[in-house]
Enzyme design. Structure first.
Site, mmCIF file in Angstrom:
data_model
loop_
_atom_site.group_PDB
_atom_site.id
_atom_site.type_symbol
_atom_site.label_atom_id
_atom_site.label_comp_id
_atom_site.label_asym_id
_atom_site.label_seq_id
_atom_site.Cartn_x
_atom_site.Cartn_y
_atom_site.Cartn_z
ATOM 1 N N LYS A 162 -7.159 -6.658 -8.210
ATOM 2 C CA LYS A 162 -7.526 -7.123 -6.862
ATOM 3 C C LYS A 162 -8.992 -7.601 -6.856
ATOM 4 O O LYS A 162 -9.320 -8.615 -6.237
ATOM 5 C CB LYS A 162 -7.333 -6.011 -5.828
ATOM 6 C CG LYS A 162 -5.881 -5.611 -5.576
ATOM 7 C CD LYS A 162 -5.010 -6.716 -5.003
ATOM 8 C CE LYS A 162 -5.342 -7.073 -3.577
ATOM 9 N NZ LYS A 162 -4.395 -8.104 -3.036
ATOM 10 N N TYR B 89 -4.638 -1.814 -10.952
ATOM 11 C CA TYR B 89 -4.403 -2.461 -9.656
ATOM 12 C C TYR B 89 -5.722 -2.899 -9.034
ATOM 13 O O TYR B 89 -5.903 -4.086 -8.692
ATOM 14 C CB TYR B 89 -3.661 -1.516 -8.698
ATOM 15 C CG TYR B 89 -3.704 -1.979 -7.243
ATOM 16 C CD1 TYR B 89 -3.012 -3.106 -6.835
ATOM 17 C CD2 TYR B 89 -4.474 -1.282 -6.292
ATOM 18 C CE1 TYR B 89 -3.080 -3.546 -5.503
ATOM 19 C CE2 TYR B 89 -4.533 -1.711 -4.971
ATOM 20 C CZ TYR B 89 -3.842 -2.840 -4.583
ATOM 21 O OH TYR B 89 -3.908 -3.275 -3.270
ATOM 22 N N THR C 9 -8.530 -5.307 -0.751
ATOM 23 C CA THR C 9 -8.308 -3.877 -0.481
ATOM 24 C C THR C 9 -9.624 -3.105 -0.565
ATOM 25 O O THR C 9 -10.541 -3.503 -1.303
ATOM 26 C CB THR C 9 -7.309 -3.290 -1.497
ATOM 27 O OG1 THR C 9 -7.315 -1.859 -1.383
ATOM 28 C CG2 THR C 9 -7.675 -3.638 -2.938
ATOM 29 N N ASP C 10 -9.679 -1.964 0.122
ATOM 30 C CA ASP C 10 -10.867 -1.094 0.010
ATOM 31 C C ASP C 10 -11.005 -0.513 -1.396
ATOM 32 O O ASP C 10 -12.065 -0.018 -1.769
ATOM 33 C CB ASP C 10 -10.840 0.022 1.060
ATOM 34 C CG ASP C 10 -9.660 0.984 0.946
ATOM 35 O OD1 ASP C 10 -8.787 0.780 0.079
ATOM 36 O OD2 ASP C 10 -9.610 1.954 1.738
ATOM 37 N N GLU C 11 -9.911 -0.566 -2.189
ATOM 38 C CA GLU C 11 -9.965 0.043 -3.525
ATOM 39 C C GLU C 11 -10.908 -0.687 -4.476
ATOM 40 O O GLU C 11 -11.295 -0.140 -5.509
ATOM 41 C CB GLU C 11 -8.556 0.118 -4.140
ATOM 42 C CG GLU C 11 -7.625 0.979 -3.313
ATOM 43 C CD GLU C 11 -6.489 1.594 -4.107
ATOM 44 O OE1 GLU C 11 -6.484 1.506 -5.346
ATOM 45 O OE2 GLU C 11 -5.599 2.171 -3.452
HETATM 46 P P1 NAD Z 1 4.143 -4.977 -0.872
HETATM 47 O O1 NAD Z 1 4.241 -4.522 -2.280
HETATM 48 O O2 NAD Z 1 4.947 -4.279 0.168
HETATM 49 O O3 NAD Z 1 4.543 -6.525 -0.783
HETATM 50 C C1 NAD Z 1 4.109 -7.471 -1.725
HETATM 51 C C2 NAD Z 1 4.969 -8.720 -1.545
HETATM 52 O O4 NAD Z 1 4.490 -9.727 -2.446
HETATM 53 C C3 NAD Z 1 6.448 -8.492 -1.876
HETATM 54 O O5 NAD Z 1 7.254 -9.075 -0.880
HETATM 55 C C4 NAD Z 1 6.627 -9.216 -3.216
HETATM 56 O O6 NAD Z 1 7.933 -9.716 -3.417
HETATM 57 C C5 NAD Z 1 5.593 -10.332 -3.097
HETATM 58 N N1 NAD Z 1 5.141 -10.844 -4.397
HETATM 59 C C6 NAD Z 1 4.739 -10.111 -5.467
HETATM 60 N N2 NAD Z 1 4.395 -10.943 -6.472
HETATM 61 C C7 NAD Z 1 4.564 -12.210 -6.024
HETATM 62 C C8 NAD Z 1 4.366 -13.492 -6.593
HETATM 63 N N3 NAD Z 1 3.919 -13.632 -7.849
HETATM 64 N N4 NAD Z 1 4.627 -14.586 -5.836
HETATM 65 C C9 NAD Z 1 5.109 -14.463 -4.570
HETATM 66 N N5 NAD Z 1 5.335 -13.274 -3.987
HETATM 67 C C10 NAD Z 1 5.051 -12.156 -4.704
HETATM 68 O O7 NAD Z 1 2.600 -4.981 -0.520
HETATM 69 P P2 NAD Z 1 1.861 -4.597 0.840
HETATM 70 O O8 NAD Z 1 1.646 -3.153 0.877
HETATM 71 O O9 NAD Z 1 2.521 -5.290 1.952
HETATM 72 O O10 NAD Z 1 0.440 -5.277 0.562
HETATM 73 C C11 NAD Z 1 0.213 -6.636 0.891
HETATM 74 C C12 NAD Z 1 -1.187 -7.027 0.444
HETATM 75 O O11 NAD Z 1 -2.137 -6.188 1.099
HETATM 76 C C13 NAD Z 1 -1.435 -6.868 -1.047
HETATM 77 O O12 NAD Z 1 -2.253 -7.928 -1.455
HETATM 78 C C14 NAD Z 1 -2.173 -5.536 -1.156
HETATM 79 O O13 NAD Z 1 -3.011 -5.534 -2.292
HETATM 80 C C15 NAD Z 1 -2.956 -5.548 0.131
HETATM 81 N N6 NAD Z 1 -3.283 -4.228 0.705
HETATM 82 C C16 NAD Z 1 -2.300 -3.320 0.938
HETATM 83 C C17 NAD Z 1 -2.620 -2.109 1.561
HETATM 84 C C18 NAD Z 1 -1.571 -1.057 1.856
HETATM 85 O O14 NAD Z 1 -1.941 0.032 2.267
HETATM 86 N N7 NAD Z 1 -0.294 -1.330 1.682
HETATM 87 C C19 NAD Z 1 -3.958 -1.843 1.910
HETATM 88 C C20 NAD Z 1 -4.937 -2.786 1.624
HETATM 89 C C21 NAD Z 1 -4.585 -3.986 1.036
HETATM 90 O O1 DAU Z 2 -6.535 1.820 -0.068
HETATM 91 C C1 DAU Z 2 -5.715 0.682 0.055
HETATM 92 C C2 DAU Z 2 -4.581 0.804 -0.925
HETATM 93 O O2 DAU Z 2 -3.705 1.797 -0.404
HETATM 94 C C3 DAU Z 2 -3.823 -0.507 -1.140
HETATM 95 O O3 DAU Z 2 -4.693 -1.441 -1.715
HETATM 96 C C4 DAU Z 2 -2.617 -0.276 -2.041
HETATM 97 O O4 DAU Z 2 -1.851 -1.460 -2.137
HETATM 98 C C5 DAU Z 2 -1.754 0.824 -1.440
HETATM 99 O O5 DAU Z 2 -0.702 1.125 -2.323
HETATM 100 C C6 DAU Z 2 -2.583 2.077 -1.188
HETATM 101 O O6 DAU Z 2 -2.993 2.679 -2.427
HETATM 102 P P1 DAU Z 2 -3.020 4.260 -2.628
HETATM 103 O O7 DAU Z 2 -2.978 4.569 -4.061
HETATM 104 O O8 DAU Z 2 -4.088 4.895 -1.813
HETATM 105 O O9 DAU Z 2 -1.610 4.621 -1.902
HETATM 106 P P2 DAU Z 2 -0.477 5.672 -2.279
HETATM 107 O O10 DAU Z 2 0.428 5.742 -1.097
HETATM 108 O O11 DAU Z 2 0.119 5.401 -3.601
HETATM 109 O O12 DAU Z 2 -1.287 7.029 -2.381
HETATM 110 C C7 DAU Z 2 -1.974 7.574 -1.266
HETATM 111 C C8 DAU Z 2 -2.614 8.872 -1.733
HETATM 112 O O13 DAU Z 2 -1.550 9.815 -1.996
HETATM 113 C C9 DAU Z 2 -3.389 8.754 -3.023
HETATM 114 O O14 DAU Z 2 -4.506 9.636 -2.988
HETATM 115 C C10 DAU Z 2 -2.404 9.229 -4.091
HETATM 116 C C11 DAU Z 2 -1.590 10.273 -3.358
HETATM 117 N N1 DAU Z 2 -0.173 10.404 -3.811
HETATM 118 C C12 DAU Z 2 0.571 9.274 -3.884
HETATM 119 C C13 DAU Z 2 1.891 9.347 -4.290
HETATM 120 C C14 DAU Z 2 2.722 8.083 -4.406
HETATM 121 C C15 DAU Z 2 0.348 11.647 -4.090
HETATM 122 O O15 DAU Z 2 -0.337 12.677 -3.982
HETATM 123 N N2 DAU Z 2 1.658 11.724 -4.520
HETATM 124 C C16 DAU Z 2 2.432 10.614 -4.637
HETATM 125 O O16 DAU Z 2 3.613 10.751 -5.029
#
Ligand code: NAD
Ligand code: DAU
Length: 351
Positions: free
Chosen positions: A158, A154, A129-131
């Site tokens: 990562k 988190y 992730t970019d985080e």
């Molecule tokens: P998500 O939470 O929607 O899905 C995660 C999945 O992993 C779920 O289906 C869960 O059941 C499964 N899981 C969790 N723990 C597990 C384990 N121990 N063994 C097997 N399966 C397990 O997540 P997402 O948003 O789809 O993100 C997917 C990946 O991409 C993650 O690694 C996250 O860090 C990364 N990522 C997400 C975002 C985003 O914006 N959502 C951005 C950048 C990177």
């Molecule tokens: O940047 C990549 C990441 O993006 C992934 O690695 C993570 O898995 C994914 O969850 C996401 O993280 P963020 O923390 O950026 O996403 P979130 O949707 O939780 O929040 C987006 C922005 O909105 C952040 O600045 C926090 C803010 N926020 C979020 C929630 C849930 C609010 O202001 N109110 C809220 O209730």
């Protein structure tokens, strides 16, 4: 490459990626290993399980931290794509342990099994992730070789997963590629994340809890564009390399919030400014020239990404209502109950 083990494929991005791989690569087979945590949702792949692609798809319920199961599955495939993770920053602030377990130890278990497969696995694509870079002040953009400064449980987990990858690349010469995407947006995202939470709340005329002043900046990438980037990295990324996957759609959160309300024709009076997330990173921004040089660029701009996402939640109310009517309620109360009780309708003056 013919058979791919996708972990975490019942989640948001993983389910889109499985559909992408099965439809874009004739003859490929996918094994989906997913623990089905609260975020894993079999509904996300109902079309695959019940359709013509089912013969090239197998679901295995299990944990990436289970070495025996992981070893057995690695023995059946040519490549691994690791999405499995605890993924929500706010939950990591409430309970960090599962993040360390899955995102660090789970990554280690997968890599160990690949190392034991003695050179048979062609590619491991690890989704980071970019985080991991931490917040970046404007106008800087994080580059792949920047130091990591994670600040939440988190992002620290990562980063720990990435470090495991780097160690296995160095010591065992594993064919690992690390992808670092920015914030994904699109259908099937669990409604704890900001975009789906705010869309579904607005559709129910419920308040939208904006953290702090809402001026934090994220880069918004349409999930299908991310899948195309990850496909490219799976097949064409260089061993041992890290690739940022950005969208060039950097926006303050308030632009997302107001965009959602406008698309839904809902009033700004639904916005509530609530107590900020501790350690809230102010801005993420990626330099993604490295993956651009491989020939990828995102197809969706910010407006198109948001429009398609909002339309999906409007058309798929039953998908998110099922989630929001279950255990989600207790989570919502814990996360937002007190915050909403002391919310303001204007941003804090000192922000
Ligand atoms: P998500 O939470 O929607 O899905 C995660 C999945 O992993 C779920 O289906 C869960 O059941 C499964 N899981 C969790 N723990 C597990 C384990 N121990 N063994 C097997 N399966 C397990 O997540 P997402 O948003 O789809 O993100 C997917 C990946 O991409 C993650 O690694 C996250 O860090 C990364 N990522 C997400 C975002 C985003 O914006 N959502 C951005 C950048 C990177
Ligand atoms: O940047 C990549 C990441 O993006 C992934 O690695 C993570 O898995 C994914 O969850 C996401 O993280 P963020 O923390 O950026 O996403 P979130 O949707 O939780 O929040 C987006 C922005 O909105 C952040 O600045 C926090 C803010 N926020 C979020 C929630 C849930 C609010 O202001 N109110 C809220 O209730």
């Amino acid at each position: 490459m013919r058979k791919v083990l996708v972990t975490g494929g019942a989640g948001f991005i993983g389910s889109h990626f499985i559909r992408h791989i099965l439809t874009q690569h004739d003859g490929y087979e996918v094994v989906n290993l997913d623990k089905l945590t609260y975020a894993g949702n079999p509904d996300n792949l109902l079309d695959i399980e019940g359709g013509p692609l089912a013969k090239r798809y197998r679901f295995v319920k299990g944990d990436i931290c289970d070495p025996e199961l992981v070893g057995q599955l690695i023995g059946e495939v040519d490549a691994v794509v690791n999405f499995a993770a605890e993924s929500h920053v706010d939950r990591s602030l409430l309970e960090p342990a599962p993040f360390i377990q899955t995102d660090v130890y789970g990554t280690y278990c997968l890599l160990s099994a690949v190392a034991e497969a003695s050179g048979r696995i062609e590619r491991v694509l690890h989704i980071s992730t970019d985080e991991v870079y931490g917040e970046v002040p404007a106008p800087r953009r994080s580059k792949e070789d920047d130091p990591l400064h994670p600040r939440s449980p988190y992002s620290a987990s990562k980063a720990g997963g990435d470090m495991q990858c780097i160690a296995f690349i160095e010591i065992h010469r594993l064919p690992v590629v690390i992808a670092r995407p920015c914030n994904n947006i699109g259908p099937n995202q669990y409604p704890e994340k900001m975009a789906p939470l705010f869309i579904s709340n607005a559709l129910d005329d419920q308040p939208l809890p904006v953290y702090g002043d809402g001026r934090q900046v994220r880069d918004w990438l349409f999930v299908k564009d991310n899948c195309e980037a990850l496909d490219l990295l799976l097949h064409g990324g260089a061993r041992g390399e890290v690739y940022n996957v950005g969208a060039g759609n950097e926006r303050p959160n308030m632009d997302v919030v107001e965009g959602i309300l406008d698309l839904l024709g809902k009033p700004r009076s639904l916005i509530r400014f609530v107590e900020d997330r501790p350690g809230h990173d102010r801005r993420y921004a990626l330099d993604f020239e490295k993956i651009r040089a491989l020939g990828w660029s995102p197809r969706h701009d910010f407006a198109a990404s948001l429009e398609k996402t909002v339309a999906w939640y409007v058309d798929n109310r039953q998908w998110w209502e099922k989630i929001k009517s279950g255990a989600f309620r207790a989570y919502y109360e814990k996360q937002y109950g007190a915050r909403l009780a002391s919310a303001r309708s204007a941003p804090p003056a000192n922000a």
